[in-house]
Design an enzyme around this catalytic site. Sequence first.
Site, PDB file in Angstrom:
ATOM      1  N   CYS A  64      17.169  35.329 -35.331  1.00 16.66           N
ATOM      2  CA  CYS A  64      16.815  34.179 -34.501  1.00 16.66           C
ATOM      3  C   CYS A  64      16.673  34.674 -33.072  1.00 16.66           C
ATOM      4  O   CYS A  64      17.672  34.975 -32.409  1.00 16.66           O
ATOM      5  CB  CYS A  64      17.867  33.075 -34.586  1.00 16.66           C
ATOM      6  N   ASN A  92       9.625  31.106 -43.143  1.00 17.07           N
ATOM      7  CA  ASN A  92       9.255  30.320 -41.973  1.00 17.07           C
ATOM      8  C   ASN A  92       7.728  30.302 -41.889  1.00 17.07           C
ATOM      9  O   ASN A  92       7.080  31.305 -42.209  1.00 17.07           O
ATOM     10  CB  ASN A  92       9.835  30.949 -40.709  1.00 17.07           C
ATOM     11  N   CYS A 142      10.527  28.570 -31.672  1.00 15.61           N
ATOM     12  CA  CYS A 142      11.072  29.533 -32.635  1.00 15.61           C
ATOM     13  C   CYS A 142      10.740  30.929 -32.124  1.00 15.61           C
ATOM     14  O   CYS A 142       9.572  31.323 -32.113  1.00 15.61           O
ATOM     15  CB  CYS A 142      10.484  29.307 -34.026  1.00 15.61           C
ATOM     16  N   SER A 171      11.583  34.057 -33.269  1.00 15.78           N
ATOM     17  CA  SER A 171      11.062  35.007 -34.257  1.00 15.78           C
ATOM     18  C   SER A 171       9.678  34.582 -34.734  1.00 15.78           C
ATOM     19  O   SER A 171       8.824  35.427 -35.035  1.00 15.78           O
ATOM     20  CB  SER A 171      12.028  35.149 -35.436  1.00 15.78           C
TER      21      SER A 171
END
EC number: 5.1.1.7
Length: 277
Positions: free
Chosen positions: A75, A193, A220, A222
């Site tokens: 993360c 994701n 987000c 990543s």
Amino acid sequence: MGIKFTKMHGLGNDFIVLDGVNQSIQLTVEQIQKLANRHTGIGFDQCLLIESSQTEGIDFNYRIFNADGQEVGQCGNGARCIALFARYYGLTAKNKLTVATKTTLMDLIINEDNSVSVNMGVPRLAPGEIPLLADRQSPEYSLELNNGNTVNLHAISVGNPHAVLLVENIDTAPVNSLGQQISFHPQFPEQVNVGFMQIVNHEKINLRVYERGCGETIACGSGAVAAAAIARLFYNLSDKITVHLPGGDLCIQWPCPTAPIILTGPAAFVYEGTLLS
């Protein structure tokens, strides 16, 4: 005595951060799910736990739990929060840290303006490293959906798995409906994701991300790294890309495919509290 926590966010991607160096913390999946509830708990996208490391060269263990209680390996937004948390609460006086997650090592640098740069490692494209069930590595993959339609996407790992779809307009992209179908697709055995990427110009992309275990989040880290890597590899974008997310902008730098990719952005404190049960 309850467990002390700090609420933080990176561009609106929000977390509770727990000090496992000075507290003994053992949370179950069910407890994390209850705490993540925005009506009856605290509410957050991820729960972050910082722990002492006994390994030479590693400053801390950095553990990440999604809102569904599952521990994950990466993360980027959370990493920036962890760096500022460690320094603010006196866990370290260093501006350069190395932390270990479930799957990878991360180097964190606190900059003079209190932004944080995160070394996210070298992105990986081999299906087995993502993981993705595919016969061979390809720039693009076709997935058959439940309704019989197919969707074309890129797949990459930046410490956690990401699918990236090129769209004309992220404002009208079916992030939640299509994102959920792709996230749980059986070709991604650990779920995935899903980023919806719109190329603005040679140095900028717009992005929305459906995170596994969370749903759509307004930022987000990543996901920004994954999308920028795909944009650089397959769409000839610059080695320095601004990723615009609903929560704000992140800077991604990647000089060449064999080099680590660097994420830079802000992190912010919100409040402190105590978990009573």
